[in-house]
Design an enzyme around this catalytic site. Structure first.
Site, short mmCIF file in Angstrom:
data_model
loop_
_atom_site.label_atom_id
_atom_site.label_comp_id
_atom_site.label_asym_id
_atom_site.label_seq_id
_atom_site.Cartn_x
_atom_site.Cartn_y
_atom_site.Cartn_z
N LYS A 4 28.79 31.67 79.05
CA LYS A 4 30.19 32.05 78.81
C LYS A 4 31.02 30.78 78.71
O LYS A 4 31.05 29.97 79.64
CB LYS A 4 30.68 32.93 79.95
CG LYS A 4 32.13 33.39 79.81
CD LYS A 4 32.50 34.37 80.90
CE LYS A 4 33.93 34.86 80.80
NZ LYS A 4 34.24 35.86 81.83
N ARG A 13 43.24 38.76 78.60
CA ARG A 13 44.01 38.43 79.81
C ARG A 13 45.36 39.14 79.79
O ARG A 13 45.90 39.46 80.85
CB ARG A 13 44.13 36.91 79.96
CG ARG A 13 42.76 36.32 80.30
CD ARG A 13 42.76 34.79 80.39
NE ARG A 13 41.37 34.32 80.49
CZ ARG A 13 40.99 33.06 80.37
NH1 ARG A 13 41.91 32.12 80.18
NH2 ARG A 13 39.72 32.73 80.47
N LYS A 66 39.63 27.40 83.45
CA LYS A 66 38.35 27.86 84.00
C LYS A 66 37.21 26.89 83.67
O LYS A 66 36.04 27.27 83.69
CB LYS A 66 38.07 29.28 83.51
CG LYS A 66 39.14 30.29 83.95
CD LYS A 66 38.71 31.74 83.74
CE LYS A 66 39.74 32.71 84.33
NZ LYS A 66 39.28 34.12 84.27
N GLU A 90 21.27 27.63 81.62
CA GLU A 90 21.86 28.85 82.20
C GLU A 90 20.94 30.05 82.00
O GLU A 90 20.75 30.87 82.90
CB GLU A 90 23.23 29.12 81.58
CG GLU A 90 24.33 28.15 81.98
CD GLU A 90 24.84 28.38 83.41
OE1 GLU A 90 24.31 29.25 84.11
OE2 GLU A 90 25.77 27.67 83.82
N LYS A 148 28.94 34.56 75.17
CA LYS A 148 30.34 34.97 75.00
C LYS A 148 31.22 33.74 74.83
O LYS A 148 31.09 32.82 75.64
CB LYS A 148 30.76 35.74 76.25
CG LYS A 148 32.18 36.22 76.22
CD LYS A 148 32.49 36.97 77.47
CE LYS A 148 33.99 37.10 77.58
NZ LYS A 148 34.40 37.49 78.89
N SER A 200 38.12 39.57 72.62
CA SER A 200 39.44 40.08 72.23
C SER A 200 40.10 39.24 71.13
O SER A 200 40.72 39.80 70.23
CB SER A 200 40.34 40.15 73.46
OG SER A 200 40.46 38.88 74.08
N TYR A 224 35.20 45.51 70.79
CA TYR A 224 36.34 46.43 70.72
C TYR A 224 36.34 47.19 69.40
O TYR A 224 37.08 48.15 69.23
CB TYR A 224 37.66 45.65 70.90
CG TYR A 224 37.64 44.85 72.19
CD1 TYR A 224 37.82 45.49 73.42
CD2 TYR A 224 37.35 43.48 72.18
CE1 TYR A 224 37.74 44.77 74.60
CE2 TYR A 224 37.28 42.76 73.36
CZ TYR A 224 37.46 43.41 74.57
OH TYR A 224 37.37 42.71 75.74
N1 LIG Z 1 34.80 39.42 81.48
C1 LIG Z 1 35.13 40.01 80.26
C2 LIG Z 1 36.04 39.18 79.46
O1 LIG Z 1 36.50 38.14 79.92
C3 LIG Z 1 36.36 39.62 78.06
C4 LIG Z 1 37.11 38.60 77.30
C5 LIG Z 1 37.64 39.06 75.97
O2 LIG Z 1 37.33 40.14 75.45
O3 LIG Z 1 38.42 38.29 75.43
MG LIG Z 2 24.81 30.50 85.49
#
Ligand SMILES: NCC(=O)CCC(=O)O
Ligand SMILES: [Mg+2]
Length: 323
Positions: free
Chosen positions: A195, A205, A217, A233, A248, A274, A313
Protein backbone atom coordinates in the site's frame (compact mmCIF):
# COMPACT_ATOMS: atom_id res chain seq x y z
CA UNK A 1 4.79 -8.80 -49.66
CA UNK A 2 3.17 -8.69 -46.27
CA UNK A 3 2.73 -12.24 -44.93
CA UNK A 4 1.91 -11.26 -41.41
CA UNK A 5 -1.02 -8.94 -41.01
CA UNK A 6 -2.02 -8.69 -37.34
CA UNK A 7 -5.06 -6.69 -38.42
CA UNK A 8 -6.67 -9.95 -39.70
CA UNK A 9 -7.30 -10.85 -36.07
CA UNK A 10 -9.11 -7.55 -35.57
CA UNK A 11 -11.32 -7.64 -38.67
CA UNK A 12 -14.67 -8.33 -36.99
CA UNK A 13 -16.21 -8.18 -33.56
CA UNK A 14 -16.55 -11.98 -33.54
CA UNK A 15 -12.86 -12.51 -34.26
CA UNK A 16 -11.83 -9.78 -31.85
CA UNK A 17 -13.83 -11.60 -29.18
CA UNK A 18 -12.16 -14.92 -30.08
CA UNK A 19 -8.68 -13.51 -29.59
CA UNK A 20 -9.45 -11.36 -26.54
CA UNK A 21 -6.91 -12.36 -23.89
CA UNK A 22 -8.41 -10.77 -20.81
CA UNK A 23 -12.04 -10.74 -19.77
CA UNK A 24 -13.75 -9.06 -16.86
CA UNK A 25 -16.56 -10.66 -14.95
CA UNK A 26 -18.72 -9.62 -12.05
CA UNK A 27 -16.97 -12.45 -10.15
CA UNK A 28 -13.77 -10.40 -10.14
CA UNK A 29 -15.11 -7.58 -7.99
CA UNK A 30 -15.34 -6.60 -4.37
CA UNK A 31 -17.58 -3.55 -3.93
CA UNK A 32 -16.46 -1.16 -1.16
CA UNK A 33 -19.39 0.35 0.76
CA UNK A 34 -19.72 2.92 3.55
CA UNK A 35 -21.87 2.74 6.67
CA UNK A 36 -22.68 5.57 9.08
CA UNK A 37 -24.87 6.07 12.14
CA UNK A 38 -28.53 7.10 11.86
CA UNK A 39 -31.48 5.79 9.88
CA UNK A 40 -32.96 6.46 6.47
CA UNK A 41 -29.68 8.00 5.30
CA UNK A 42 -28.22 7.79 1.81
CA UNK A 43 -25.70 10.60 1.59
CA UNK A 44 -23.64 11.07 -1.56
CA UNK A 45 -19.90 11.57 -1.17
CA UNK A 46 -19.16 14.85 -2.97
CA UNK A 47 -15.88 13.75 -4.51
CA UNK A 48 -17.27 10.30 -5.45
CA UNK A 49 -20.42 10.81 -7.55
CA UNK A 50 -22.90 7.90 -7.22
CA UNK A 51 -21.15 6.52 -4.11
CA UNK A 52 -22.98 6.95 -0.82
CA UNK A 53 -22.67 6.62 2.91
CA UNK A 54 -25.61 4.58 4.14
CA UNK A 55 -27.19 4.12 7.52
CA UNK A 56 -27.57 0.43 8.31
CA UNK A 57 -31.23 0.21 7.19
CA UNK A 58 -30.62 1.74 3.76
CA UNK A 59 -27.34 -0.16 3.44
CA UNK A 60 -29.22 -3.45 3.72
CA UNK A 61 -31.51 -2.36 0.85
CA UNK A 62 -28.49 -1.37 -1.23
CA UNK A 63 -26.77 -4.70 -0.61
CA UNK A 64 -29.92 -6.44 -1.79
CA UNK A 65 -29.73 -4.39 -4.99
CA UNK A 66 -26.04 -5.09 -5.63
CA UNK A 67 -26.34 -8.81 -4.88
CA UNK A 68 -29.32 -8.97 -7.28
CA UNK A 69 -26.92 -7.56 -9.91
CA UNK A 70 -24.62 -10.52 -9.30
CA UNK A 71 -22.03 -8.96 -7.00
CA UNK A 72 -20.95 -11.58 -4.48
CA UNK A 73 -18.43 -9.69 -2.38
CA UNK A 74 -18.45 -6.38 -0.58
CA UNK A 75 -16.01 -4.61 1.71
CA UNK A 76 -17.46 -2.40 4.43
CA UNK A 77 -15.94 0.82 5.81
CA UNK A 78 -17.39 2.91 8.65
CA UNK A 79 -17.77 6.67 8.97
CA UNK A 80 -17.67 7.71 12.63
CA UNK A 81 -18.32 11.16 14.09
CA UNK A 82 -15.38 12.92 15.74
CA UNK A 83 -17.08 12.38 19.14
CA UNK A 84 -16.53 8.59 18.86
CA UNK A 85 -12.82 8.88 18.08
CA UNK A 86 -9.97 8.67 20.56
CA UNK A 87 -6.24 8.09 20.70
CA UNK A 88 -6.64 4.31 21.09
CA UNK A 89 -9.45 3.79 18.56
CA UNK A 90 -11.39 2.22 21.42
CA UNK A 91 -14.66 2.26 19.49
CA UNK A 92 -13.16 -0.06 16.85
CA UNK A 93 -13.50 -3.16 19.04
CA UNK A 94 -16.58 -2.24 21.07
CA UNK A 95 -18.86 -5.24 20.38
CA UNK A 96 -21.88 -2.89 20.29
CA UNK A 97 -20.40 -0.40 17.89
CA UNK A 98 -22.10 0.46 14.59
CA UNK A 99 -19.50 -1.30 12.45
CA UNK A 100 -19.58 -4.61 14.29
CA UNK A 101 -23.39 -4.57 14.47
CA UNK A 102 -23.53 -3.82 10.75
CA UNK A 103 -21.25 -6.75 9.93
CA UNK A 104 -23.34 -9.21 11.89
CA UNK A 105 -26.63 -7.95 10.48
CA UNK A 106 -25.29 -8.11 6.92
CA UNK A 107 -23.98 -11.63 7.46
CA UNK A 108 -27.32 -12.73 8.91
CA UNK A 109 -29.29 -11.28 6.01
CA UNK A 110 -26.84 -12.29 3.26
CA UNK A 111 -25.18 -15.53 4.35
CA UNK A 112 -23.75 -16.26 0.88
CA UNK A 113 -22.09 -12.86 0.49
CA UNK A 114 -18.30 -12.75 0.93
CA UNK A 115 -18.11 -10.03 3.56
CA UNK A 116 -14.78 -8.25 3.84
CA UNK A 117 -13.82 -5.84 6.60
CA UNK A 118 -11.31 -3.09 7.20
CA UNK A 119 -8.80 -3.39 10.03
CA UNK A 120 -7.03 -0.12 10.78
CA UNK A 121 -7.26 2.55 13.43
CA UNK A 122 -7.80 5.58 11.21
CA UNK A 123 -11.63 5.69 11.06
CA UNK A 124 -11.70 5.65 14.89
CA UNK A 125 -8.49 7.52 15.72
CA UNK A 126 -8.57 11.11 16.94
CA UNK A 127 -5.13 11.42 15.32
CA UNK A 128 -6.42 10.17 11.96
CA UNK A 129 -3.52 7.74 11.74
CA UNK A 130 -3.47 3.98 11.21
CA UNK A 131 -1.28 3.41 14.26
CA UNK A 132 -1.06 4.50 17.86
CA UNK A 133 0.61 7.91 18.08
CA UNK A 134 3.10 8.75 20.84
CA UNK A 135 5.15 11.98 20.66
CA UNK A 136 4.43 12.31 16.95
CA UNK A 137 5.65 8.75 16.22
CA UNK A 138 3.47 5.91 14.93
CA UNK A 139 4.13 2.96 17.24
CA UNK A 140 4.17 -0.44 15.54
CA UNK A 141 3.96 -3.21 18.14
CA UNK A 142 1.56 -1.32 20.42
CA UNK A 143 -0.78 -0.90 17.43
CA UNK A 144 -0.88 -4.67 16.83
CA UNK A 145 -2.70 -5.18 20.12
CA UNK A 146 -5.53 -2.85 18.98
CA UNK A 147 -5.67 -4.42 15.50
CA UNK A 148 -5.93 -7.85 17.13
CA UNK A 149 -8.96 -6.75 19.15
CA UNK A 150 -10.60 -5.38 16.00
CA UNK A 151 -9.89 -8.63 14.14
CA UNK A 152 -11.52 -10.75 16.84
CA UNK A 153 -14.58 -8.49 17.11
CA UNK A 154 -15.03 -8.67 13.31
CA UNK A 155 -14.53 -12.44 13.19
CA UNK A 156 -17.11 -12.89 15.97
CA UNK A 157 -19.54 -10.78 13.92
CA UNK A 158 -19.26 -13.29 11.07
CA UNK A 159 -16.87 -11.58 8.66
CA UNK A 160 -15.48 -13.84 5.94
CA UNK A 161 -12.34 -11.90 4.97
CA UNK A 162 -10.48 -9.51 7.24
CA UNK A 163 -8.66 -6.65 5.51
CA UNK A 164 -5.75 -5.27 7.52
CA UNK A 165 -5.05 -1.99 5.71
CA UNK A 166 -2.66 -0.21 8.08
CA UNK A 167 0.83 -1.35 6.92
CA UNK A 168 2.15 -2.02 10.44
CA UNK A 169 4.87 -4.70 10.35
CA UNK A 170 3.97 -8.17 11.58
CA UNK A 171 0.23 -7.62 11.74
CA UNK A 172 -0.73 -10.55 9.52
CA UNK A 173 1.06 -13.11 11.70
CA UNK A 174 -0.21 -11.45 14.87
CA UNK A 175 -3.84 -11.50 13.68
CA UNK A 176 -3.60 -15.03 12.20
CA UNK A 177 -2.38 -16.45 15.50
CA UNK A 178 -5.09 -14.69 17.51
CA UNK A 179 -7.79 -15.89 15.11
CA UNK A 180 -6.54 -19.46 15.22
CA UNK A 181 -6.26 -19.45 19.02
CA UNK A 182 -9.90 -18.38 19.22
CA UNK A 183 -11.06 -21.04 16.76
CA UNK A 184 -11.47 -18.76 13.74
CA UNK A 185 -9.24 -20.88 11.52
CA UNK A 186 -11.67 -20.39 8.62
CA UNK A 187 -11.62 -16.61 8.63
CA UNK A 188 -9.51 -15.35 5.71
CA UNK A 189 -7.05 -12.46 5.62
CA UNK A 190 -6.62 -10.21 2.61
CA UNK A 191 -3.52 -8.24 3.38
CA UNK A 192 -3.06 -4.73 2.09
CA UNK A 193 0.51 -5.91 1.56
CA UNK A 194 1.70 -3.27 -0.85
CA UNK A 195 0.00 0.00 0.00
CA UNK A 196 1.58 3.20 -1.21
CA UNK A 197 1.51 6.65 0.38
CA UNK A 198 -0.69 7.97 -2.43
CA UNK A 199 -2.47 11.21 -3.29
CA UNK A 200 -5.23 9.10 -4.86
CA UNK A 201 -6.88 8.36 -1.49
CA UNK A 202 -8.18 11.92 -1.15
CA UNK A 203 -11.89 11.27 -1.80
CA UNK A 204 -11.91 8.22 0.53
CA UNK A 205 -10.67 10.36 3.40
CA UNK A 206 -13.57 12.74 2.67
CA UNK A 207 -15.94 9.78 2.79
CA UNK A 208 -14.68 8.77 6.23
CA UNK A 209 -13.59 12.18 7.55
CA UNK A 210 -10.39 10.32 8.37
CA UNK A 211 -7.57 12.50 7.03
CA UNK A 212 -4.49 12.47 9.31
CA UNK A 213 -4.54 15.35 11.80
CA UNK A 214 -0.81 15.90 11.43
CA UNK A 215 1.93 14.83 9.08
CA UNK A 216 1.45 12.11 6.49
CA UNK A 217 1.53 8.31 6.31
CA UNK A 218 4.99 7.95 4.78
CA UNK A 219 6.52 6.14 7.77
CA UNK A 220 4.22 3.20 7.20
CA UNK A 221 2.84 3.35 3.65
CA UNK A 222 5.28 2.70 0.82
CA UNK A 223 7.17 5.16 -1.34
CA UNK A 224 5.56 5.32 -4.82
CA UNK A 225 9.06 5.11 -6.30
CA UNK A 226 9.64 1.54 -5.07
CA UNK A 227 8.76 -1.86 -6.48
CA UNK A 228 11.41 -4.24 -5.05
CA UNK A 229 10.09 -3.42 -1.61
CA UNK A 230 6.73 -4.86 -2.73
CA UNK A 231 8.36 -8.29 -2.90
CA UNK A 232 9.64 -8.00 0.67
CA UNK A 233 6.17 -7.03 1.91
CA UNK A 234 4.57 -9.84 -0.09
CA UNK A 235 7.02 -12.48 1.16
CA UNK A 236 6.45 -11.51 4.78
CA UNK A 237 2.66 -11.52 4.47
CA UNK A 238 2.62 -14.85 2.61
CA UNK A 239 4.84 -16.38 5.30
CA UNK A 240 2.64 -14.90 8.04
CA UNK A 241 -0.46 -16.59 6.63
CA UNK A 242 -2.18 -14.11 4.30
CA UNK A 243 -4.71 -15.69 1.92
CA UNK A 244 -4.63 -12.84 -0.60
CA UNK A 245 -2.05 -10.12 -1.30
CA UNK A 246 -3.27 -6.69 -2.30
CA UNK A 247 -1.66 -3.84 -4.21
CA UNK A 248 -3.10 -0.36 -3.64
CA UNK A 249 -3.68 1.91 -5.56
CA UNK A 250 -4.09 0.05 -8.85
CA UNK A 251 -3.95 2.28 -11.92
CA UNK A 252 -0.62 4.01 -11.32
CA UNK A 253 0.82 0.72 -10.04
CA UNK A 254 0.11 -1.75 -12.86
CA UNK A 255 3.81 -2.70 -12.94
CA UNK A 256 3.63 -3.51 -9.24
CA UNK A 257 0.55 -5.70 -9.79
CA UNK A 258 2.41 -7.50 -12.57
CA UNK A 259 5.49 -7.99 -10.40
CA UNK A 260 3.37 -9.43 -7.59
CA UNK A 261 1.44 -11.72 -9.96
CA UNK A 262 4.71 -13.00 -11.45
CA UNK A 263 6.24 -13.72 -8.06
CA UNK A 264 3.44 -15.11 -5.90
CA UNK A 265 1.02 -17.98 -6.28
CA UNK A 266 -1.47 -16.43 -3.87
CA UNK A 267 -4.29 -14.52 -5.57
CA UNK A 268 -3.38 -10.88 -6.12
CA UNK A 269 -6.00 -8.23 -5.46
CA UNK A 270 -5.79 -4.60 -6.56
CA UNK A 271 -7.62 -1.66 -5.01
CA UNK A 272 -8.92 0.71 -7.68
CA UNK A 273 -9.01 3.61 -5.24
CA UNK A 274 -11.27 6.61 -4.76
CA UNK A 275 -9.05 9.05 -6.66
CA UNK A 276 -8.99 6.78 -9.69
CA UNK A 277 -12.78 6.63 -9.56
CA UNK A 278 -13.09 10.38 -9.08
CA UNK A 279 -10.83 11.20 -12.05
CA UNK A 280 -12.98 9.28 -14.49
CA UNK A 281 -16.23 10.58 -12.99
CA UNK A 282 -15.09 14.19 -13.10
CA UNK A 283 -13.87 13.94 -16.68
CA UNK A 284 -17.07 12.18 -17.76
CA UNK A 285 -19.27 14.80 -16.06
CA UNK A 286 -17.41 17.44 -18.04
CA UNK A 287 -17.95 15.54 -21.26
CA UNK A 288 -14.20 15.07 -21.62
CA UNK A 289 -14.24 11.26 -21.53
CA UNK A 290 -16.80 8.55 -22.21
CA UNK A 291 -17.20 7.42 -18.60
CA UNK A 292 -18.34 3.85 -19.30
CA UNK A 293 -15.62 3.17 -21.84
CA UNK A 294 -12.91 4.71 -19.66
CA UNK A 295 -14.14 2.67 -16.69
CA UNK A 296 -14.03 -0.60 -18.66
CA UNK A 297 -10.56 0.16 -20.01
CA UNK A 298 -9.22 1.02 -16.56
CA UNK A 299 -10.68 -2.14 -15.00
CA UNK A 300 -9.49 -4.34 -17.85
CA UNK A 301 -5.95 -2.97 -17.57
CA UNK A 302 -5.87 -3.82 -13.87
CA UNK A 303 -6.92 -7.38 -14.62
CA UNK A 304 -4.50 -7.66 -17.58
CA UNK A 305 -1.67 -6.58 -15.29
CA UNK A 306 -2.36 -9.65 -13.16
CA UNK A 307 -4.97 -8.78 -10.56
CA UNK A 308 -7.31 -11.69 -9.93
CA UNK A 309 -9.56 -9.55 -7.73
CA UNK A 310 -10.46 -5.87 -8.09
CA UNK A 311 -11.83 -3.76 -5.26
CA UNK A 312 -13.60 -0.97 -7.09
CA UNK A 313 -16.25 1.70 -6.56
CA UNK A 314 -17.16 0.95 -10.19
CA UNK A 315 -18.28 -2.60 -9.31
CA UNK A 316 -21.99 -1.76 -9.19
CA UNK A 317 -21.88 0.28 -12.41
CA UNK A 318 -19.95 -2.50 -14.08
CA UNK A 319 -22.60 -5.01 -13.01
CA UNK A 320 -25.39 -2.71 -14.22
CA UNK A 321 -23.69 -2.27 -17.57
CA UNK A 322 -23.38 -6.05 -18.00
CA UNK A 323 -26.88 -6.88 -16.63
N1 LIG B 1 -8.25 1.26 3.60
C1 LIG B 1 -9.03 1.52 2.47
C2 LIG B 1 -8.64 2.78 1.80
O1 LIG B 1 -7.78 3.50 2.30
C3 LIG B 1 -9.27 3.11 0.49
C4 LIG B 1 -8.65 4.27 -0.18
C5 LIG B 1 -9.37 4.78 -1.39
O2 LIG B 1 -10.32 4.19 -1.92
O3 LIG B 1 -8.97 5.86 -1.82
MG1 LIG C 1 3.88 -5.35 5.67
Amino acid sequence: MLINRPRRNRKSAAIRDLVQETNLSVNDFIFPMFVMEGSGIKSEIKSMPNIYRFSLDTLIEEIKEVTDLGIKSICLFPNYPESKKDKYATESHNPNTLYIKALSEIKNKFPDLALMTDIAMDPYSSDGHDGLVENGQILNDETLDILGKMALAQARAGADILGPSDMMDGRIGYIRELLDDEGFTNVSIMSYSVKYASAFYGPFRDALDSAPKFGDKKTYQMNPANVREALIEGQLDAAEGADFLMVKPAFSYLDVIKTMADNFDLPIAAYNVSGEYAMIKAAAQNGWLDGDKAMLEMLLSIKRAGAKIILSYFAKEYAQLKA
